[in-house]
Scaffold this active site. Sequence first.
Site, short mmCIF file in Angstrom:
data_model
loop_
_atom_site.label_atom_id
_atom_site.label_comp_id
_atom_site.label_asym_id
_atom_site.label_seq_id
_atom_site.Cartn_x
_atom_site.Cartn_y
_atom_site.Cartn_z
N CYS A 48 13.62 11.40 6.79
CA CYS A 48 13.56 11.02 8.30
C CYS A 48 14.92 11.14 8.98
O CYS A 48 14.93 11.10 10.05
CB CYS A 48 13.14 9.35 8.33
SG CYS A 48 14.17 8.33 7.25
N LYS A 93 0.69 -1.07 0.10
CA LYS A 93 -0.02 0.06 0.03
C LYS A 93 0.96 1.30 -0.17
O LYS A 93 1.27 1.64 0.96
CB LYS A 93 -0.89 0.05 1.11
CG LYS A 93 -2.00 1.03 1.01
CD LYS A 93 -2.26 2.04 2.25
CE LYS A 93 -1.56 3.20 2.50
NZ LYS A 93 -1.76 4.36 1.65
P1 NAD Z 1 2.23 8.64 7.36
O1 NAD Z 1 2.53 8.19 8.70
O2 NAD Z 1 1.32 9.95 7.05
O3 NAD Z 1 2.01 7.75 6.08
C1 NAD Z 1 2.65 6.61 6.04
C2 NAD Z 1 1.98 5.56 5.31
O4 NAD Z 1 0.90 5.01 6.28
C3 NAD Z 1 1.06 6.09 4.12
O5 NAD Z 1 1.17 5.04 3.23
C4 NAD Z 1 -0.34 6.32 4.57
O6 NAD Z 1 -1.58 6.32 3.74
C5 NAD Z 1 -0.35 5.25 5.69
N1 NAD Z 1 -1.60 5.45 6.50
C6 NAD Z 1 -1.81 6.88 7.15
N2 NAD Z 1 -2.95 6.68 8.34
C7 NAD Z 1 -2.84 5.19 8.31
C8 NAD Z 1 -3.66 4.42 9.20
N3 NAD Z 1 -4.58 4.98 10.01
N4 NAD Z 1 -3.78 2.96 9.21
C9 NAD Z 1 -2.92 2.46 8.22
N5 NAD Z 1 -2.07 3.19 7.31
C10 NAD Z 1 -2.02 4.55 7.37
O7 NAD Z 1 3.85 9.52 6.95
P2 NAD Z 1 4.20 10.17 5.48
O8 NAD Z 1 3.55 11.67 5.64
O9 NAD Z 1 3.71 9.46 4.45
O10 NAD Z 1 5.90 10.14 5.73
C11 NAD Z 1 6.47 10.94 6.48
C12 NAD Z 1 6.95 10.44 7.87
O11 NAD Z 1 7.70 9.18 7.31
C13 NAD Z 1 7.96 11.20 8.58
O12 NAD Z 1 7.36 11.16 9.87
C14 NAD Z 1 9.09 10.21 8.29
O13 NAD Z 1 9.96 10.53 9.52
C15 NAD Z 1 8.83 9.14 8.41
N6 NAD Z 1 9.85 8.34 7.52
C16 NAD Z 1 10.46 7.57 8.26
C17 NAD Z 1 11.32 6.70 7.70
C18 NAD Z 1 12.36 5.84 8.53
O14 NAD Z 1 12.88 4.81 8.01
N7 NAD Z 1 12.50 5.90 9.96
C19 NAD Z 1 11.70 6.71 6.34
C20 NAD Z 1 11.14 7.87 5.69
C21 NAD Z 1 10.05 8.39 6.05
#
Ligand code: NAD
Length: 526
Positions: free
Chosen positions: A307, A198
């Site tokens: 991140c 997803k």
């Molecule tokens: P997000 O948490 O909004 O979304 C991530 C994914 O989760 C998306 O596919 C989204 O559709 C899905 N999602 C959202 N709500 C959900 C729910 N209730 N149930 C299930 N799935 C759900 O994050 P984002 O805005 O896409 O990305 C940015 C964040 O990701 C930042 O906090 C960044 O630090 C983090 N990030 C972390 C790493 C790492 O490896 N630590 C790498 C890249 C990004």
Amino acid sequence: MAKAKPAIARTKTAKGAPAIRTAAAPRFSNYINGEWVPSVTGEYFENRNPADTRDLIGLFPKSNAEDVARAVAAAREAYEKWRLVPAPKRAEIMFRLGEILIRRKETFAREMTREMGKILKESRGDVQEAIDICYFTAGEGRRLYGQTTPSELPNKFAMSVRMPVGVCAIITPWNFPMAIPAWKLMPAILCGNTVVMKPATDTPLSVYNLVKACEEAGVPPGVVNLVTGSGSSVGTPLMTHPDVRLVSFTGSTEVGRKVSEACAPSFKKCNLEMGGKNVIIVMDDANLDLAVDGAIWGGFGTSGQRCTASSRIVVHKKVYKKFLTQFVERARALRVGNGLDERTEMGPIINEAQVQSILHYIEIGKNQDRAKLMCGGNRLTHGEYAYGYFIEPTVFADCHPDMVICQEEIFGPVVSVIPCNSLEEAIQIGNNVRYGLSSAIYTQDINKAFIAMREMYTGIFYVNAPTIGAETHLPFGGTKETGNGHREAGVQALELFTEWKAVYIDYSGRLQRAQIDTAELSAIPS
Ligand code: NAD
């Protein structure tokens, strides 16, 4: 089957974007059991270019729980065959996949820049990361080592072997649209699992490209499935589905917590890779030119939407002024624009909501925190920026480590510079956040470098390099609210995507009881 006229939902919208012409926009599909299919909803969402929202990239299925159920059922069925395919044979398909990704690298990179905004150099790096993880993981197909070990009893053999886990849900963010899904996908299927992916709604095209490449490489139907749509209508039913045994999530800490809670009742395995508030420490003996280079790349690469972004720079007071002057000068000079233009050094922000969130933090920095705004701080709206999501590279100076802008993940081109008096103080500031992903030190003193390496409580640490730049054969992940104890990439990813089975083979011909029967030397055949 006649396709119903699609209902369209907007994701990336900007003021002034003209009405869309759906007839001209390519319409994409989900991938379930080896077939490209529309969602049962018949609805679609838009994928627009964040550098120019007049550019409609395509329409992607706005899927729901029924699409998820179909994909999980396909993955469940495929699992029964795929887990029995010898791992070296699974790896052969993966080597072919790597070759396809190499051939398509430029096309995929350009499409990634168009849907996500990062500059072309970085998009090429993103696809390259997928290629690297592909080859590294394929090599594991001929290893997947377990252990043999002596039994405490005679005429008994003991070993441990890796087993696949089952159906895995892969839920990914938009900032590394192909690399992060690939980090998860490759080890998952190499280990004999099947997956339902997803992608983030802002970047479905890059995962679509990856899945297309899997199909072309010969990954059997049902092994890799793709369902696009929102977190609530696709992510939630996917992670709570009873036939899903593992959820591999990368995204925000807030959503990660929900994933963790959703997995707990059924004890699903889950790995969470979440936010960061990473630090570069610049000591008084640092090569300052190098440190400025690193801070610019670490702070403003991917417009700070990493991140691992270097969002805090802690600088020794003896070199603070000099560092700050050079750093601000370089930040101010960065060429902001459309990532498809090779001259651009910093691209757009992903979407309007993220722009608003970053501007909100800039306001907090200016008013509540009362930090010194050295450059930037504004949205760019004129000329070439009129239809996109652009924010100036922004630097706050003289920050106190407890300020909101020094504590919270801003996920944008905003860097806080914090003065310090000593290495000890710098380490204390560095560790004093709720995240623990990446940290770095610039120093010419090996002793200081080793002390910082030991003391920084982060999953990744750099000496004389910024906090970004992970390589795929090393473990990736963080401590505290960045992760839940797992690591991706490297051989560590195999721990995630396999379960251990301990195996005992007794060839003594009699009952032998561990911990109870003592091995008689006389019972051992000479
Ligand atoms: P997000 O948490 O909004 O979304 C991530 C994914 O989760 C998306 O596919 C989204 O559709 C899905 N999602 C959202 N709500 C959900 C729910 N209730 N149930 C299930 N799935 C759900 O994050 P984002 O805005 O896409 O990305 C940015 C964040 O990701 C930042 O906090 C960044 O630090 C983090 N990030 C972390 C790493 C790492 O490896 N630590 C790498 C890249 C990004």
